[in-house]
Design a protein around this motif. Structure first.
Motif, mmCIF file in Angstrom:
data_model
loop_
_atom_site.group_PDB
_atom_site.id
_atom_site.type_symbol
_atom_site.label_atom_id
_atom_site.label_comp_id
_atom_site.label_asym_id
_atom_site.label_seq_id
_atom_site.Cartn_x
_atom_site.Cartn_y
_atom_site.Cartn_z
ATOM 1 N N ALA A 112 1.302 -0.988 0.333
ATOM 2 C CA ALA A 112 -0.166 0.207 0.183
ATOM 3 C C ALA A 112 0.778 1.084 0.386
ATOM 4 O O ALA A 112 1.881 1.018 0.370
ATOM 5 C CB ALA A 112 -0.937 0.016 0.836
ATOM 6 N N SER A 268 -8.800 9.411 -1.905
ATOM 7 C CA SER A 268 -8.467 10.931 -0.422
ATOM 8 C C SER A 268 -9.249 10.363 0.360
ATOM 9 O O SER A 268 -9.967 10.141 0.635
ATOM 10 C CB SER A 268 -8.445 11.991 -1.199
ATOM 11 O OG SER A 268 -7.499 12.494 -2.037
ATOM 12 N N GLY A 269 -8.460 10.041 1.360
ATOM 13 C CA GLY A 269 -8.708 9.955 2.738
ATOM 14 C C GLY A 269 -9.271 10.835 3.956
ATOM 15 O O GLY A 269 -9.321 11.869 3.650
ATOM 16 N N GLY A 272 -3.436 13.189 3.126
ATOM 17 C CA GLY A 272 -1.917 13.182 3.118
ATOM 18 C C GLY A 272 -0.969 12.939 1.663
ATOM 19 O O GLY A 272 -0.285 13.532 1.150
ATOM 20 N N ASP A 273 -1.756 11.782 0.967
ATOM 21 C CA ASP A 273 -1.012 12.096 -0.064
ATOM 22 C C ASP A 273 -1.361 13.047 -0.722
ATOM 23 O O ASP A 273 -0.263 13.399 -2.223
ATOM 24 C CB ASP A 273 -1.912 11.012 -0.501
ATOM 25 C CG ASP A 273 -1.733 9.959 -2.298
ATOM 26 O OD1 ASP A 273 -0.496 10.930 -2.541
ATOM 27 O OD2 ASP A 273 -2.037 9.169 -2.533
ATOM 28 N N MET A 325 -10.126 4.517 3.313
ATOM 29 C CA MET A 325 -10.986 5.733 2.565
ATOM 30 C C MET A 325 -11.724 5.983 3.540
ATOM 31 O O MET A 325 -12.744 7.141 3.264
ATOM 32 C CB MET A 325 -10.585 6.044 1.023
ATOM 33 C CG MET A 325 -9.242 6.343 0.151
ATOM 34 S SD MET A 325 -9.794 6.287 -0.790
ATOM 35 C CE MET A 325 -11.205 6.748 -1.395
HETATM 36 C C1 LIG Z 1 -4.009 5.557 3.268
HETATM 37 C C2 LIG Z 1 -4.952 4.964 1.916
HETATM 38 C C3 LIG Z 1 -5.610 5.768 0.879
HETATM 39 C C4 LIG Z 1 -5.711 7.503 1.307
HETATM 40 O O1 LIG Z 1 -4.564 7.926 1.853
HETATM 41 P P1 LIG Z 1 -4.833 9.721 2.658
HETATM 42 O O2 LIG Z 1 -3.751 10.083 2.916
HETATM 43 O O3 LIG Z 1 -5.517 9.257 3.913
HETATM 44 O O4 LIG Z 1 -5.196 10.775 1.375
HETATM 45 C C5 LIG Z 1 -5.968 5.554 0.228
HETATM 46 N N1 LIG Z 1 -5.423 4.399 -0.318
HETATM 47 C C6 LIG Z 1 -5.279 3.247 0.184
HETATM 48 C C7 LIG Z 1 -5.099 1.709 -0.063
HETATM 49 C C8 LIG Z 1 -4.311 3.607 1.809
HETATM 50 O O5 LIG Z 1 -3.835 2.716 2.543
#
Ligand SMILES: *Cc1c(COP(=O)(O)O)cnc(C)c1O
Length: 514
Positions: A112, A268-269, A272-273, A325
């Motif tokens: 991941a 996005s969740g 951070g990404d 997410m």
């Molecule tokens: C954590 C995660 C995200 C979301 O990333 P954020 O930085 O929280 O927006 C998306 N996809 C996967 C597989 C993740 O592990």
């Protein structure tokens, strides 16, 4: 290079203290006081660098005097040697179009995207602690950190693989017993290093998070065990992620694109990404646009449509096919909001100095976060909303649309197997196609792929079966997953109570002769 808190009460912090502390004392998130300038010739000088070399260039700009360039280079080389491809984050064409790509961020040890940051953060933690111990000054006691975190799956395994075997660090990861996917559970509990401790809580993910919060709130316990956090608010995680935006840009150059202008679409969740993409652009990377893709937990998409940041408190977090997410609020969005507040929430005195604007930005963010806490929402000014919409596009992808995207690209020529998180981004990229086309010629679409499809095998197989097709999953299973479910495991089952978890941590610490 110094760091300040988004809530305005803390400033002048060093990179090292920001990394080890995580969250600022005023409850805010750390951001750099100034953005560094890239070297004038970065586009030529960096064009042929490996991922680890590119990471070294970028990270060195942000560490001040806390690390030498050689130290950053050694940390980066070590962190990215654990990936299963020398490209680390390869750019792969999607479908038959020549201008659409997937940026595969899932080639690290847990498959991941969180590995990109957590492999680096684990090494950074170890480095800083060892150096503190070598310098002495701990009153004879070694500097140690006990990392405690809660996970619904992905973060926990990436943290465990980032910290396993690290000196002076022990890690306790709480997961809800029986409520993470079988692969994720096996990934975490088959790591048998002495410093890794899985704790299965008889409860939900929220219960796990509550327990962690309560433990951090116990001042004496926190001090006695030097509790540390490596959750997604840690600045070093954002910093490490900036690299792949630049790497993707040079990937386009290597494919013969003379002057790339990519649109990045980011599932996005906690933001951070996507935030790393925002910093990449702020540093000067030519980004045509940054688009965020949410699942049914769509607080960011709703904010960008309405200017109101609002928790869906009644409904709560919705379970979707893209569980990493599934969030109520996006913790890293606070950093984006600080820039919005500084630049677009008009200060009373329009002639305010930069220092004054920064002070007001901290006040504004603190006020917004207080409103969010007490009433569940806040709204930004029309000028700030307009600026946010210019900086970020967004879209939302429902559960059925996620499954349909997986089936569609599995059937495409050439086929591509999307994991459910990546599918959310690819669906949103499709819905944004007219806007992307309107940006003119010479624009490329890059969808960030955040997980290997085998990690979410059940969802992927079902989505393809629903569309009347079949898939030989064994054929795409990465070697580390083969036989994983049958490997020996270690996990402590624990009552749903902070006291029980605290006792377990104390017993483990005592037994290891702390
Ligand atoms: C954590 C995660 C995200 C979301 O990333 P954020 O930085 O929280 O927006 C998306 N996809 C996967 C597989 C993740 O592990």
């Amino acid at each position: 290079m110094k760091y300040r808190s988004t809530r305005g009460q803390v400033a002048g912090q060093s990179f090292e203290s920001v990394v080890l502390e995580g969250l600022a004392g005023d409850g805010g998130l750390y951001i750099p006081e100034q953005l560094p300038a890239l070297p004038a010739d970065w586009q030529t000088a960096w064009a042929r660098l490996s991922f680890a070399e590119l990471a070294t260039e970028l990270i060195s700009l942000f560490v001040g005097d806390d690390l030498t360039r050689g130290e950053v280079a050694a940390l980066a080389a070590r962190s990215y040697s654990t990936f299963d491809t020398s490209e680390v984050t390869p750019l792969v064409p999607l479908g038959a179009r020549r201008d659409t790509f997937v940026l595969e961020l899932f080639h690290g040890p847990t498959f991941a995207f969180k590995d990109v940051a957590l492999q680096f953060l684990g090494n950074l933690f170890e480095f800083f602690l060892e150096r503190r111990n070598a310098r002495g000054g701990g009153g004879g006691e070694a500097h140690k950190v006990t990392v405690v975190g809660a996970t619904s799956g992905d973060t926990g395994s990436a943290a465990i693989y980032g910290l396993r075997g690290k000196k002076n660090v022990s890690v306790f990861i709480l997961h809800p017993k029986g409520r993470v996917s079988p692969i994720q559970e096996a990934q975490m509990t088959t790591v048998l290093d002495d410093n890794v401790h899985n704790v299965a809580i008889e409860g939900t993910f929220d219960d796990c998070q509550d327990i962690v919060k309560q433990l951090f709130g116990r001042a004496a316990f926190k001090r006695a065990h030097s509790l540390g956090a490596i959750n997604s608010i840690n600045w070093a995680r954002i910093l490490a992620q900036i690299t792949y935006y630049f790497h993707a840009y040079f990937g386009l150059v290597r494919r013969g694109v003379a002057a790339p202008r990519p649109v990045f679409v980011v599932p996005s969740g906690n933001f951070g990404d996507a935030l790393a993409g925002h910093y990449a652009r702020a540093l000067g990377l030519p980004v045509a646009q940054l688009a965020i893709a949410t699942n049914a937990n769509d607080i960011l998409d709703r904010f960008l449509r309405t200017g109101r940041y609002e928790k869906n408190s009644e409904q709560g977090v919705r379970a979707t096919p893209s569980p990493a997410m599934d969030i109520l609020v996006s913790s890293n969005f606070e950093r984006f909001l600080w820039y919005l507040a500084r630049d677009h929430e008009a200060p009373a005195d329009a002639a305010a100095t930069p220092g004054e604007r920064e002070r007001l930005a901290g006040e504004t963010v603190a006020r917004w976060m207080e409103q969010l806490r007490t009433s569940g929402s806040f709204a930004v000014s029309p000028a700030a909303l307009a600026a946010a919409r210019q900086a970020l596009w967004s879209g939302r992808c429902g559960d059925d649309q996620t499954r349909a995207a997986i089936a569609k690209y599995h059937a495409a020529q050439p086929p591509y197997l999307l994991d459910p998180h990546t599918a959310v981004g690819v669906h949103v990229a499709e819905t944004l196609a007219p806007e992307i086309a309107a940006l003119g010629d010479g624009v490329q679409t890059i969808c960030l792929s955040t997980a290997h499809p085998a990690k979410f095998a059940d969802e992927v197989i079902q989505a393809i079966a629903d569309a009347g097709a079949q898939i030989d999953f064994a054929a795409i299973l990465p070697p580390p997953f083969v036989g994983l479910l049958d490997k020996p495991r270690r996990c402590f089952e624990c009552h749903n109570s902070p006291d029980a978890v605290a006792r377990h941590i104390e017993q483990v610490a005592a037994a290891s002769g702390k």
